[in-house]
Design an enzyme around this catalytic site. Structure first.
Site, PDB file in Angstrom:
ATOM      1  N   CYS A   1      13.458  11.448   6.686  1.00  0.00           N
ATOM      2  CA  CYS A   1      13.278  11.096   7.907  1.00  0.00           C
ATOM      3  C   CYS A   1      14.848  10.974   8.484  1.00  0.00           C
ATOM      4  CB  CYS A   1      12.555   9.891   8.064  1.00  0.00           C
ATOM      5  SG  CYS A   1      13.243   8.437   7.261  1.00  0.00           S
TER       6      CYS A   1
ATOM      7  N   GLU B   1       9.567  17.325  14.206  1.00  0.00           N
ATOM      8  CA  GLU B   1      10.256  17.055  13.160  1.00  0.00           C
ATOM      9  C   GLU B   1       9.307  17.969  12.037  1.00  0.00           C
ATOM     10  OE1 GLU B   1      10.918  12.978  10.217  1.00  0.00           O
ATOM     11  OE2 GLU B   1       8.912  13.286  11.493  1.00  0.00           O
TER      12      GLU B   1
ATOM     13  N   GLU C   1       9.752   1.894  10.773  1.00  0.00           N
ATOM     14  CA  GLU C   1      10.781   2.986  10.789  1.00  0.00           C
ATOM     15  C   GLU C   1       9.915   4.417  10.561  1.00  0.00           C
ATOM     16  OE1 GLU C   1      12.768   5.869   8.623  1.00  0.00           O
ATOM     17  OE2 GLU C   1      12.487   4.428   7.003  1.00  0.00           O
TER      18      GLU C   1
ATOM     19  N   LYS D   1       0.878  -1.085   0.102  1.00  0.00           N
ATOM     20  CA  LYS D   1       0.113   0.050   0.111  1.00  0.00           C
ATOM     21  C   LYS D   1       0.873   1.217   0.025  1.00  0.00           C
ATOM     22  CE  LYS D   1      -2.018   2.872   1.992  1.00  0.00           C
ATOM     23  NZ  LYS D   1      -1.806   4.364   1.715  1.00  0.00           N
TER      24      LYS D   1
END
Length: 484
Positions: A289, A387, A255, A180
């Protein structure tokens, strides 16, 4: 550069292309112009169920898991060859879909994807158990076996690479997959489905369902026919995915988000350090990331380094991602651009000084933001602690090695980190103390399929790449044979 016509995307299930059960479709937007380029099928729960059932049938029937590791490896080698043969088309799709500079797509995304399949093809026939010496009058040994049906859920920022980092080891180990991709960036996943089929991957072994996370993604997470979940995305969504998997006692690889510190000591080669620092926060328009958005600089060189960044960063080429000279393209979508604008506005309120950038770039109707450097923020600033996921760099001074380590470890994240120093002992000493899954010394973003990466703390758990990733897609069975 490729100019092939993009077909409207359909779901790929059991080796067949089909529309969603309810006929739903969603737009795919070129972020460099804000224009719709095509539409793709929007899967619902019924479509996800069909994909999982196809993967289960293929797994239980042994169409893939029944092959030897060497045979699976041959097919995965062919996948790598096909990626390289179709590099122009794939790079064009990735650039169009995400807004990545085309040069970056060729040099990083396509090259690394091919390397992923090649690497795990080589490892496919190295899966083996071991004999165990025991005091029993018995032969004891272990077997490594595939887990079963893997749900691979991937994000918008590196669609091709982060799909390969899951699908390649899953297939090498003998599993089947339902992929997906992010609803914003599905094009390379659909293209790869064609390459899998062309390479000889049997029908049902890889299935692709495009659609929204709260619908298709949720249905995939909760499906009883899924045996393992491999997820890359935000920490918030990762927490939810892990809780769903935990309730069903399914193994997961997570992750998640990152907010890496890049530490520059006074003995660093500043010319090389600046290049690594800029790469660390503008790479993929900061939508990385494992980017380095927090710069920690030894006070003796703090002002000097800020001055170099003030001169150098505005010169980084920003613009049309299809131009070879472009280094920084647009944000992947309007919502991502708005998020960066909100964080920079917050930085101003928190006392931050905008050294350069700090505003969007009006270009072709796209979602561009100027690379931005911010100084003078306190460590408890939200812009430092959270972030941002855009081309924004915060810069903080430190007075000692101990303070540098404390500051580097002061956020909830722990995916990556970096150190710039000419002192070898310091490099190893600090690397050992940094709370991160990967530490780079005197450069940034040095990645290879042989080297595992992954997070600690709020950046997740489990590892991708390397033999560690392959092991995560297997289960161990012990066999004990009586010799009486």
């Amino acid at each position: 550069m490729s100019t092939f016509e993009i077909e409207p995307g359909r779901l790929f299930i059991a080796g067949q292309w089909r529309e969603a059960a309810d006929g739903a479709r969603t737009d795919v937007v070129d972020p460099s112009r804000g224009e719709v380029v095509t539409t793709v099928a929007e899967a619902g729960a019924a479509d996800v169920d069909a994909a999982v059932r196809a993967a289960r049938e293929a797994f239980d029937g042994g169409a893939w898991s029944g092959l030897s590791g060497r045979e699976r490896g041959r097919i995965l080698h062919r996948v790598a060859e096909l990626i390289r043969e179709n590099a122009d088309d794939i790079a064009y799709l990735e650039s169009l879909d995400v807004g990545k500079p085309i040069t970056l797509c060729h040099a990083v995304d396509v090259a690394n994807a091919a390397n992923d399949y090649e690497h795990f093809a080589a490892l496919a026939h190295s899966l083996h158990g071991s004999n165990r010496d025991t005091p029993m009058n018995a032969l004891a040994y272990t077997r490594r076996e595939p887990i079963g049906v893997v749900a691979a859920i991937t994000p918008f920022n590196f669609p091709l690479i982060l799909a390969g980092s899951k699908i390649a080891p899953a297939l090498a180990a003998g599993n089947t997959v339902v992929h997906k991709p992010a609803d914003e960036t599905p094009l390379s996943a659909l293209y790869m489905a064609r390459l899998f089929q062309k390479a000889g991957v049997p029908d049902g072994v890889v299935n692709v369902v495009t659609g929204a996370g709260p619908v298709a993604g949720e249905a995939l997470l909760r499906h009883s026919g899924v045996d393992k979940i491999a997820f890359t995305g935000s920490t918030a969504v990762g927490r939810h995915a892990a809780s769903v998997a935990g309730a069903a006692l399914k193994p997961v690889t997570m992750e998640l988000g990152g907010n890496a510190a890049h530490v520059v000591f006074e003995d660093a080669d500043l010319e090389k350090a600046v290049g690594a620092v800029i790469k660390g926060f503008v790479f993929n328009t900061g939508q990385f990331c494992m980017g380095g958005p927090r710069l920690l600089v030894a006070r003796p060189v703090y002002s000097t380094l800020l001055g170099i960044l003030a001169d150098a960063v505005p010169g980084v080429p920003v613009g049309d991602p299809r131009r070879a000279e472009t280094v920084v393209g647009p944000m992947a979508g309007e919502k991502h651009l708005r998020k960066v604008e909100e964080y920079v506005a917050l930085a101003r309120k928190e006392g931050g000084r905008i050294v350069c950038g700090g505003e969007r770039l009006d270009l072709d109707g796209g979602y561009y933001y100027k690379p931005t450097v911010i100084a003078d923020l306190p460590n408890d600033s939200r812009v430092v602690q959270e972030e941002v996921f855009g081309p924004v760099l915060t810069v903080q001074p430190f007075d000692s090695e101990e303070e540098a380590v404390v500051l580097a470890n002061s956020t909830p994240y722990g995916l990556a980190s970096g150190v710039q120093t000419s002192n070898l002992a310091r490099a190893h000493r600090v690397a050992a103390r940094l709370q991160a899954g990967i530490v780079w010394i005197n450069d940034w973003a040095m990645l290879d399929p042989a080297v595992p990466f992954g997070g600690v703390k709020d950046s997740g758990f489990g590892r991708e790449y390397g033999p560690e990733a392959l092991a995560a897609y297997t289960k161990v069975k012990s066999v004990v044979v009586s010799l009486d």
